[in-house]
Write an enzyme that holds these catalytic residues in place. Sequence first.
Site, PDB file in Angstrom:
ATOM      1  N   ARG A  76       0.862  -1.196   0.000  1.00  8.65           N
ATOM      2  CA  ARG A  76       0.000   0.000   0.000  1.00  8.65           C
ATOM      3  C   ARG A  76       0.905   1.256   0.000  1.00  8.65           C
ATOM      4  O   ARG A  76       0.571   2.267  -0.596  1.00  8.65           O
ATOM      5  CB  ARG A  76      -0.927   0.042   1.209  1.00  8.65           C
ATOM      6  CG  ARG A  76      -1.694   1.358   1.323  1.00  8.65           C
ATOM      7  CD  ARG A  76      -2.875   1.333   2.290  1.00  8.65           C
ATOM      8  NE  ARG A  76      -2.641   0.613   3.522  1.00  8.65           N
ATOM      9  CZ  ARG A  76      -1.967   1.075   4.572  1.00  8.65           C
ATOM     10  NH1 ARG A  76      -1.376   2.263   4.531  1.00  8.65           N
ATOM     11  NH2 ARG A  76      -1.840   0.353   5.675  1.00  8.65           N
ATOM     12  N   TYR A  85     -16.941  16.090 -15.257  1.00  6.07           N
ATOM     13  CA  TYR A  85     -17.448  14.713 -15.225  1.00  6.07           C
ATOM     14  C   TYR A  85     -18.453  14.596 -14.067  1.00  6.07           C
ATOM     15  O   TYR A  85     -18.207  15.124 -12.969  1.00  6.07           O
ATOM     16  CB  TYR A  85     -16.276  13.741 -15.029  1.00  6.07           C
ATOM     17  CG  TYR A  85     -16.720  12.370 -14.623  1.00  6.07           C
ATOM     18  CD1 TYR A  85     -16.246  11.778 -13.450  1.00  6.07           C
ATOM     19  CD2 TYR A  85     -17.616  11.642 -15.400  1.00  6.07           C
ATOM     20  CE1 TYR A  85     -16.676  10.510 -13.068  1.00  6.07           C
ATOM     21  CE2 TYR A  85     -18.054  10.384 -15.034  1.00  6.07           C
ATOM     22  CZ  TYR A  85     -17.578   9.823 -13.866  1.00  6.07           C
ATOM     23  OH  TYR A  85     -18.003   8.583 -13.476  1.00  6.07           O
TER      24      TYR A  85
HETATM   25  C1  LIG Z   1     -16.384   7.185 -16.664  1.00 10.56           C
HETATM   26  C2  LIG Z   1     -16.276   8.405 -17.199  1.00 10.56           C
HETATM   27  N1  LIG Z   1     -15.453   9.349 -16.746  1.00 10.56           N
HETATM   28  C3  LIG Z   1     -14.525   9.188 -15.685  1.00 10.56           C
HETATM   29  C4  LIG Z   1     -13.733  10.429 -15.401  1.00 10.56           C
HETATM   30  C5  LIG Z   1     -13.161  10.610 -14.124  1.00 10.56           C
HETATM   31  C6  LIG Z   1     -13.282   9.554 -13.047  1.00 10.56           C
HETATM   32  O1  LIG Z   1     -12.387   8.499 -13.371  1.00 10.56           O
HETATM   33  P1  LIG Z   1     -12.644   6.986 -12.829  1.00 10.56           P
HETATM   34  O2  LIG Z   1     -11.379   6.266 -13.283  1.00 10.56           O
HETATM   35  O3  LIG Z   1     -13.879   6.474 -13.540  1.00 10.56           O
HETATM   36  O4  LIG Z   1     -12.806   7.087 -11.334  1.00 10.56           O
HETATM   37  C7  LIG Z   1     -12.449  11.785 -13.872  1.00 10.56           C
HETATM   38  N2  LIG Z   1     -12.292  12.758 -14.811  1.00 10.56           N
HETATM   39  C8  LIG Z   1     -12.835  12.605 -16.046  1.00 10.56           C
HETATM   40  C9  LIG Z   1     -12.657  13.694 -17.065  1.00 10.56           C
HETATM   41  C10 LIG Z   1     -13.567  11.434 -16.377  1.00 10.56           C
HETATM   42  O5  LIG Z   1     -14.104  11.318 -17.622  1.00 10.56           O
HETATM   43  C11 LIG Z   1     -17.085   8.811 -18.388  1.00 10.56           C
HETATM   44  O6  LIG Z   1     -17.181  10.050 -18.603  1.00 10.56           O
HETATM   45  O7  LIG Z   1     -17.590   7.935 -19.109  1.00 10.56           O
END
Ligand SMILES: C=C(NCc1c(COP(=O)(O)O)cnc(C)c1O)C(=O)O
Length: 381
Positions: free
Chosen positions: A48, A100
Site C-alpha cells: 500500500r 465529469y
Molecule cells: C467514466 C467516465 N469518466 C470518468 C472520469 C473521471 C473519473 O475516473 P474513474 O477512473 O472512472 O474514477 C475523472 N475525470 C474525467 C474527465 C472522467 O471522464 C465517463 O465520462 O464515461
Amino acid sequence: MKFNTKVIHGGQHHDPSTGAVMPPVYQTSTFVQTSPGQPLNPDYEYSRAANPTRSALENALASIENGTRGLAFSSGLAATDCVLRSFKSGDEIIAMDDLYGGTYRMFTRIYKDSGIKFHFVDMNDLEKFKSLINENTKLVWVETPTNPLMKLADIQEIAKITKEKKILFAVDNTFATPYLQKPLDLGADIVMHSATKYLGGHSDVIAGALIVKDEALGEQLHFQQFATGATLGPMDSFLVLRGIKTLHLRVQRHCENGGKVVEFLNNHPKVKTVYYPGLPSHPYHEIAKKQMSGFGGMVSFTFVSGKKEDAIDFLEKVKVFTLAESLGGVESLANHPALMTHASIPEDKRKEIGITDDLVRLSVGIEDADDLIEDLKQALA
Ligand SMILES: C=C(NCc1c(COP(=O)(O)O)cnc(C)c1O)C(=O)O
C-alpha cells in the site's frame, strides 16, 4: 528525450534483480525485513505504501507529464479525492462549471458537510473567476477539454492568477492526454488523470493518477495516498504502464478519426451542434490551438429536433460504436450523458450548463474511419 520516446523509456529501467526488460508484476502485499523495522530493500515494506510495479508506472507518469512525482490510484476519482484531502473546513475551491458527473458528485455530495465551499464557474469568464477569489480560496480545479461539452480553459492565463494569489491549480488532463497538452508546463501545479481512459487505452483497467512538479507537494500527496489507501495494485499498474507505451500512436489515430467523424457530423442534416475544439466555429478554438497540439478523439453533438428520443434511437442503432460509459479505449464508445455519465448531476444544473437530453458523446476509437462513418450514417438514417 522526446515524448514519443518517453512513453516507452521515461522513468523505466530493467529489473535490477533479474534484468527483466519490462517491470515484473510484483504481486505481493508485503516484503521481508532482516530485523524489525529493517526491510531487506529500504524502498519496499508494504505494497500500500510502495510496490515496484506501481513505482515503475509512477515514474512513467511523472516522465510523460514533465513532473517530478507521479502517484497511481485505484481510480480517477480516488486521485481526485486524494487532492481534496489537502483542504479543511473554511477553505474554498473554484471549479469549472462543466465537469465529469462523478467529480461534480464528489464535490457536492461527498464533501457537502466538509465545510469546504465549492464555486462552479465558466473559467473562460476570467473576471467572474477572479471575483470569486478570496483569502480562503485554496484550489482551482478544471477539466480542459471538459466532459462532455468540450469546453476549454486557458491554462496559462489561469496559472498567472493562481500563482499570484498562491492558490493550487489542478488540471484534469484525461481528455487531452500529455500527448496533446502538458498542464504542468503551462503553469498548473497538479495534473490528474482517469488513467482508466487514454493512458490505459484498452478499457481493461480502472485507475487514476496525479503528477506534480513541486517535491514537497509530491511528498504531501504521497502521504495522503498511502495513509488513505486508494493505491493501484501491481497487475493494474502493469496494464496502465503497458498502455502508456503506445499512447502517442493511439492518440494520433484518435485525433485523425475524430476529425473525420466531426466532418461527417458537421455536415449531417439531422445534427444541430458538434462540440469539438478542432472546429474553427468552436468558441474556444483559439485556446485549443494555443495549448493543444491536436484536438483529440472526444466529440459531442446534439440533434436539430432537440429530441431525447432521437438520441436514444441513434444510440440503440450503433453497431461499431458500443453504447457504454467510459472513453479513451481503442474501441469507439457512445454515451448519453444525461442518462448515463452525468445522471448524478441534478437536471436543472445539467440544463444550466447545457447538457441537454439530446446530447450524445462519442469516444472515437482507432478502428478504420470508413467503418465508423458508415456506422454513424446508418444509425442516423
Ligand atoms: C467514466 C467516465 N469518466 C470518468 C472520469 C473521471 C473519473 O475516473 P474513474 O477512473 O472512472 O474514477 C475523472 N475525470 C474525467 C474527465 C472522467 O471522464 C465517463 O465520462 O464515461
